[in-house]
Design a protein around this motif. Structure first.
Motif, PDB file in Angstrom:
ATOM      1  N   SER A  73      10.109   8.020  -5.326  1.00 28.43           N
ATOM      2  CA  SER A  73       9.218   6.947  -4.922  1.00 28.43           C
ATOM      3  C   SER A  73       8.233   6.716  -6.067  1.00 28.43           C
ATOM      4  O   SER A  73       7.630   7.657  -6.570  1.00 28.43           O
ATOM      5  N   GLU A 113       4.742  -1.532  -4.036  1.00 26.97           N
ATOM      6  CA  GLU A 113       5.554  -2.688  -3.667  1.00 26.97           C
ATOM      7  C   GLU A 113       5.884  -2.701  -2.174  1.00 26.97           C
ATOM      8  O   GLU A 113       6.831  -3.360  -1.750  1.00 26.97           O
ATOM      9  N   ASN A 114       5.115  -1.932  -1.379  1.00 27.87           N
ATOM     10  CA  ASN A 114       5.308  -1.911   0.066  1.00 27.87           C
ATOM     11  C   ASN A 114       3.922  -1.784   0.712  1.00 27.87           C
ATOM     12  O   ASN A 114       3.300  -0.730   0.615  1.00 27.87           O
ATOM     13  N   GLU A 115       3.471  -2.845   1.349  1.00 26.98           N
ATOM     14  CA  GLU A 115       2.116  -2.897   1.897  1.00 26.98           C
ATOM     15  C   GLU A 115       1.843  -1.792   2.918  1.00 26.98           C
ATOM     16  O   GLU A 115       0.772  -1.177   2.926  1.00 26.98           O
ATOM     17  N   GLN A 116       2.817  -1.513   3.794  1.00 26.41           N
ATOM     18  CA  GLN A 116       2.630  -0.476   4.813  1.00 26.41           C
ATOM     19  C   GLN A 116       2.484   0.903   4.158  1.00 26.41           C
ATOM     20  O   GLN A 116       1.606   1.688   4.513  1.00 26.41           O
ATOM     21  N   ARG A 117       3.334   1.202   3.178  1.00 24.50           N
ATOM     22  CA  ARG A 117       3.242   2.490   2.476  1.00 24.50           C
ATOM     23  C   ARG A 117       1.935   2.581   1.695  1.00 24.50           C
ATOM     24  O   ARG A 117       1.275   3.621   1.681  1.00 24.50           O
TER      25      ARG A 117
END
Length: 190
Positions: free
Chosen positions: A44, A79-83
């Motif tokens: 990641s 590149e992932n708002e929730q993460r």
């Protein structure tokens, strides 16, 4: 004799500061990133979008450089708002409580042609620890548009998230302890 010694000392100090060069990171052409193993099968990656960095050196080969960096932890981007939201939470970086990470070098040693080891104090998640990173000076050139001198560096290394108390409750089978640091940077001579 005392007066002559004082004058010579003053001239030496003045000459040392006169030749000091300051370089400021060009964020448009730089990336401050990291990678960490997820579930033992993939990596990641993320980066910090809001940061400042400066290099000060009196030698053209940067062998006496001092590096200072400050990053806004809430600017983390995977590149992932929730993460990203989860990483900012107390489960990971706790950006509200520890809003910045900082690095200030204590040494910048040339170890080969255009290769260096930078050691300094990294403060992350309220913990300060010494870290050593590998640096490659990609070169210097004059930007044809701005006519300013620029220098390119690639910085790599590894830190352990457990050393800084980041995601302390997360098992290493889920999230690796070793975090790869990867920065590709351009600095503009002030």
């Amino acid at each position: 004799m005392m007066k002559t010694t004082s004058i010579i000392a003053s001239l030496l100090i003045l000459s040392a500061t006169t030749f000091a060069q300051s370089w400021t990171v060009d964020k448009v052409h730089s990336r401050l990133g990291y990678g960490v193993t997820h579930m033992g099968i993939s990596e990641s990656e993320g980066s910090f979008k809001d940061y400042t960095a400066k290099i000060t050196s009196s030698k053209e080969d940067f062998s006496d450089a001092v590096v200072e960096l400050t990053a806004n932890v809430a600017s983390i981007n995977t590149e992932n708002e929730q993460r990203d939201g989860h990483l900012k939470s107390p489960d990971f970086f706790d950006a509200a409580k520890y809003p910045t990470l900082t690095f200030k070098s204590t040494s910048f040693k040339k170890v080969g042609d255009k290769q260096y080891k930078v050691t300094g104090d990294l403060t992350l998640h309220g913990v300060t620890k010494p870290v050593t990173l590998d640096v490659v000076l990609n070169g210097t050139t004059t930007n044809p548009m701005s006519k300013k001198t620029v220098a390119g560096f690639k910085i790599t290394g590894t830190i352990k998230r457990a050393d800084f108390g980041v995601a302390a409750g997360m098992p290493t089978a889920m999230l690796g302890d070793e975090v790869a640091i990867r920065a590709n940077t351009e600095f503009i001579k002030d």
